[in-house]
Design a protein around this motif. Structure first.
Motif, PDB file in Angstrom:
ATOM      1  N   MET A 197       0.859  -1.144   0.000  1.00 44.45           N
ATOM      2  CA  MET A 197       0.000   0.000   0.000  1.00 44.45           C
ATOM      3  C   MET A 197       0.910   1.212   0.000  1.00 44.45           C
ATOM      4  O   MET A 197       1.802   1.320   0.830  1.00 44.45           O
ATOM      5  CB  MET A 197      -0.872  -0.042   1.253  1.00 44.45           C
ATOM      6  CG  MET A 197      -1.560   1.208   1.616  1.00 44.45           C
ATOM      7  SD  MET A 197      -3.288   1.408   1.197  1.00 44.45           S
ATOM      8  CE  MET A 197      -3.849  -0.071   0.503  1.00 44.45           C
ATOM      9  N   THR A 198       0.685   2.143  -0.918  1.00 49.23           N
ATOM     10  CA  THR A 198       1.447   3.382  -0.975  1.00 49.23           C
ATOM     11  C   THR A 198       0.526   4.557  -0.706  1.00 49.23           C
ATOM     12  O   THR A 198      -0.540   4.666  -1.311  1.00 49.23           O
ATOM     13  CB  THR A 198       2.132   3.555  -2.347  1.00 49.23           C
ATOM     14  OG1 THR A 198       2.971   2.431  -2.592  1.00 49.23           O
ATOM     15  CG2 THR A 198       2.972   4.812  -2.385  1.00 49.23           C
ATOM     16  N   LEU A 199       0.947   5.394   0.214  1.00 52.98           N
ATOM     17  CA  LEU A 199       0.193   6.581   0.584  1.00 52.98           C
ATOM     18  C   LEU A 199       1.051   7.811   0.319  1.00 52.98           C
ATOM     19  O   LEU A 199       2.278   7.746   0.364  1.00 52.98           O
ATOM     20  CB  LEU A 199      -0.173   6.553   2.071  1.00 52.98           C
ATOM     21  CG  LEU A 199      -0.937   5.341   2.571  1.00 52.98           C
ATOM     22  CD1 LEU A 199      -1.080   5.407   4.087  1.00 52.98           C
ATOM     23  CD2 LEU A 199      -2.291   5.241   1.908  1.00 52.98           C
ATOM     24  N   GLN A 200       0.386   8.929   0.075  1.00 51.58           N
ATOM     25  CA  GLN A 200       1.073  10.204  -0.060  1.00 51.58           C
ATOM     26  C   GLN A 200       0.647  11.050   1.140  1.00 51.58           C
ATOM     27  O   GLN A 200      -0.555  11.243   1.367  1.00 51.58           O
ATOM     28  CB  GLN A 200       0.684  10.888  -1.362  1.00 51.58           C
ATOM     29  CG  GLN A 200       1.389  12.205  -1.590  1.00 51.58           C
ATOM     30  CD  GLN A 200       0.892  12.846  -2.866  1.00 51.58           C
ATOM     31  OE1 GLN A 200      -0.220  13.361  -2.908  1.00 51.58           O
ATOM     32  NE2 GLN A 200       1.698  12.765  -3.913  1.00 51.58           N
ATOM     33  N   ALA A 201       1.618  11.513   1.904  1.00 47.26           N
ATOM     34  CA  ALA A 201       1.318  12.291   3.104  1.00 47.26           C
ATOM     35  C   ALA A 201       1.873  13.698   2.978  1.00 47.26           C
ATOM     36  O   ALA A 201       2.967  13.900   2.454  1.00 47.26           O
ATOM     37  CB  ALA A 201       1.914  11.611   4.328  1.00 47.26           C
ATOM     38  N   ILE A 202       1.111  14.652   3.462  1.00 51.61           N
ATOM     39  CA  ILE A 202       1.577  16.022   3.615  1.00 51.61           C
ATOM     40  C   ILE A 202       1.879  16.173   5.103  1.00 51.61           C
ATOM     41  O   ILE A 202       1.015  15.934   5.953  1.00 51.61           O
ATOM     42  CB  ILE A 202       0.523  17.066   3.186  1.00 51.61           C
ATOM     43  CG1 ILE A 202       0.080  16.832   1.731  1.00 51.61           C
ATOM     44  CG2 ILE A 202       1.054  18.479   3.405  1.00 51.61           C
ATOM     45  CD1 ILE A 202       1.139  17.037   0.690  1.00 51.61           C
ATOM     46  N   GLY A 204      -2.755   0.338  -3.928  1.00 48.01           N
ATOM     47  CA  GLY A 204      -2.932  -0.729  -2.953  1.00 48.01           C
ATOM     48  C   GLY A 204      -4.380  -1.162  -2.841  1.00 48.01           C
ATOM     49  O   GLY A 204      -5.263  -0.625  -3.505  1.00 48.01           O
ATOM     50  N   ASP A 205      -4.603  -2.144  -1.991  1.00 43.60           N
ATOM     51  CA  ASP A 205      -5.918  -2.727  -1.779  1.00 43.60           C
ATOM     52  C   ASP A 205      -6.846  -1.730  -1.095  1.00 43.60           C
ATOM     53  O   ASP A 205      -6.562  -1.277   0.015  1.00 43.60           O
ATOM     54  CB  ASP A 205      -5.770  -3.979  -0.913  1.00 43.60           C
ATOM     55  CG  ASP A 205      -7.051  -4.763  -0.756  1.00 43.60           C
ATOM     56  OD1 ASP A 205      -8.148  -4.168  -0.806  1.00 43.60           O
ATOM     57  OD2 ASP A 205      -6.962  -5.987  -0.588  1.00 43.60           O
ATOM     58  N   PRO A 206      -7.943  -1.363  -1.726  1.00 45.72           N
ATOM     59  CA  PRO A 206      -8.878  -0.403  -1.127  1.00 45.72           C
ATOM     60  C   PRO A 206      -9.406  -0.840   0.244  1.00 45.72           C
ATOM     61  O   PRO A 206      -9.728   0.003   1.083  1.00 45.72           O
ATOM     62  CB  PRO A 206     -10.017  -0.313  -2.139  1.00 45.72           C
ATOM     63  CG  PRO A 206      -9.465  -0.820  -3.418  1.00 45.72           C
ATOM     64  CD  PRO A 206      -8.394  -1.805  -3.049  1.00 45.72           C
ATOM     65  N   GLN A 207      -9.488  -2.143   0.472  1.00 44.63           N
ATOM     66  CA  GLN A 207      -9.997  -2.635   1.759  1.00 44.63           C
ATOM     67  C   GLN A 207      -9.003  -2.379   2.897  1.00 44.63           C
ATOM     68  O   GLN A 207      -9.385  -2.377   4.058  1.00 44.63           O
ATOM     69  CB  GLN A 207     -10.327  -4.121   1.670  1.00 44.63           C
ATOM     70  CG  GLN A 207     -11.495  -4.402   0.746  1.00 44.63           C
ATOM     71  CD  GLN A 207     -11.831  -5.875   0.668  1.00 44.63           C
ATOM     72  OE1 GLN A 207     -10.985  -6.736   0.893  1.00 44.63           O
ATOM     73  NE2 GLN A 207     -13.070  -6.178   0.345  1.00 44.63           N
ATOM     74  N   LEU A 208      -7.724  -2.177   2.573  1.00 46.74           N
ATOM     75  CA  LEU A 208      -6.712  -1.922   3.588  1.00 46.74           C
ATOM     76  C   LEU A 208      -6.371  -0.441   3.714  1.00 46.74           C
ATOM     77  O   LEU A 208      -5.664  -0.040   4.638  1.00 46.74           O
ATOM     78  CB  LEU A 208      -5.439  -2.710   3.268  1.00 46.74           C
ATOM     79  CG  LEU A 208      -5.595  -4.230   3.233  1.00 46.74           C
ATOM     80  CD1 LEU A 208      -4.301  -4.880   2.766  1.00 46.74           C
ATOM     81  CD2 LEU A 208      -6.021  -4.762   4.586  1.00 46.74           C
ATOM     82  N   ALA A 261      -3.125   4.377  10.579  1.00 49.96           N
ATOM     83  CA  ALA A 261      -1.814   4.141  11.195  1.00 49.96           C
ATOM     84  C   ALA A 261      -0.865   5.302  10.925  1.00 49.96           C
ATOM     85  O   ALA A 261      -0.240   5.839  11.840  1.00 49.96           O
ATOM     86  CB  ALA A 261      -1.216   2.832  10.680  1.00 49.96           C
ATOM     87  N   VAL A 262      -0.771   5.719   9.665  1.00 46.28           N
ATOM     88  CA  VAL A 262       0.157   6.785   9.288  1.00 46.28           C
ATOM     89  C   VAL A 262      -0.251   8.122   9.907  1.00 46.28           C
ATOM     90  O   VAL A 262       0.604   8.935  10.261  1.00 46.28           O
ATOM     91  CB  VAL A 262       0.295   6.882   7.751  1.00 46.28           C
ATOM     92  CG1 VAL A 262       1.116   8.093   7.342  1.00 46.28           C
ATOM     93  CG2 VAL A 262       0.930   5.606   7.213  1.00 46.28           C
ATOM     94  N   SER A 263      -1.538   8.346  10.092  1.00 48.38           N
ATOM     95  CA  SER A 263      -1.994   9.612  10.675  1.00 48.38           C
ATOM     96  C   SER A 263      -1.494   9.789  12.110  1.00 48.38           C
ATOM     97  O   SER A 263      -1.439  10.917  12.612  1.00 48.38           O
ATOM     98  CB  SER A 263      -3.517   9.706  10.635  1.00 48.38           C
ATOM     99  OG  SER A 263      -4.105   8.807  11.553  1.00 48.38           O
ATOM    100  N   VAL A 307       3.196   1.064   3.250  1.00 48.62           N
ATOM    101  CA  VAL A 307       2.713   0.310   4.406  1.00 48.62           C
ATOM    102  C   VAL A 307       2.522  -1.132   3.949  1.00 48.62           C
ATOM    103  O   VAL A 307       1.789  -1.394   2.993  1.00 48.62           O
ATOM    104  CB  VAL A 307       1.381   0.879   4.945  1.00 48.62           C
ATOM    105  CG1 VAL A 307       0.881   0.050   6.117  1.00 48.62           C
ATOM    106  CG2 VAL A 307       1.539   2.337   5.332  1.00 48.62           C
ATOM    107  N   ASN A 308       3.204  -2.061   4.616  1.00 49.15           N
ATOM    108  CA  ASN A 308       3.100  -3.483   4.291  1.00 49.15           C
ATOM    109  C   ASN A 308       2.242  -4.183   5.335  1.00 49.15           C
ATOM    110  O   ASN A 308       2.448  -3.991   6.533  1.00 49.15           O
ATOM    111  CB  ASN A 308       4.488  -4.133   4.247  1.00 49.15           C
ATOM    112  CG  ASN A 308       5.318  -3.582   3.120  1.00 49.15           C
ATOM    113  OD1 ASN A 308       4.860  -3.493   1.997  1.00 49.15           O
ATOM    114  ND2 ASN A 308       6.532  -3.182   3.429  1.00 49.15           N
ATOM    115  N   PHE A 309       1.313  -4.984   4.883  1.00 49.01           N
ATOM    116  CA  PHE A 309       0.469  -5.777   5.766  1.00 49.01           C
ATOM    117  C   PHE A 309       0.914  -7.230   5.679  1.00 49.01           C
ATOM    118  O   PHE A 309       1.241  -7.717   4.601  1.00 49.01           O
ATOM    119  CB  PHE A 309      -1.008  -5.677   5.349  1.00 49.01           C
ATOM    120  CG  PHE A 309      -1.614  -4.335   5.642  1.00 49.01           C
ATOM    121  CD1 PHE A 309      -2.254  -4.105   6.847  1.00 49.01           C
ATOM    122  CD2 PHE A 309      -1.545  -3.299   4.717  1.00 49.01           C
ATOM    123  CE1 PHE A 309      -2.816  -2.866   7.127  1.00 49.01           C
ATOM    124  CE2 PHE A 309      -2.100  -2.065   4.984  1.00 49.01           C
ATOM    125  CZ  PHE A 309      -2.741  -1.851   6.190  1.00 49.01           C
TER     126      PHE A 309
END
Length: 80
Positions: free
Chosen positions: A1-6, A21-25, A32-34, A56-58
């Motif tokens: 899962m890849t997220l973009q954070a400001i 990444g998987d929409p369900q995750l 978690a990242v927040s 983020v790896n699950f």
């Protein structure tokens, strides 16, 4: 899962967007990242907002990975 954070000037996560990444995750990853606190980025000695990509790896706990284990059939678990 890849997220973009400001990340805000104080190092807190201001906004998060899902890149892939998987929409369900996605919700769990964003939650978690927040909660993370980054070291503030500085530009010319002053704190500055910045953007970063986060991966983020699950992973399932060992007890749930029996289906892929070679001995799974002997443990009473039906392989599909």
């Amino acid at each position: 899962m890849t997220l973009q954070a400001i990340v805000a000037k104080d190092g807190s996560v201001k906004t998060i967007n899902t890149v892939s990444g998987d929409p369900q995750l996605a919700a769990a990853a964003r939650q978690a990242v927040s909660q993370w606190q980054f070291k503030p980025y500085t530009q010319q000695g002053r704190p500055a907002e910045f953007q970063t990509n986060v991966t983020v790896n699950f992973r399932l706990p060992e007890q749930f990975s029996a289906l892929s284990h070679p001995q799974a059939g002997k443990m009473g678990v039906r392989q599909m």
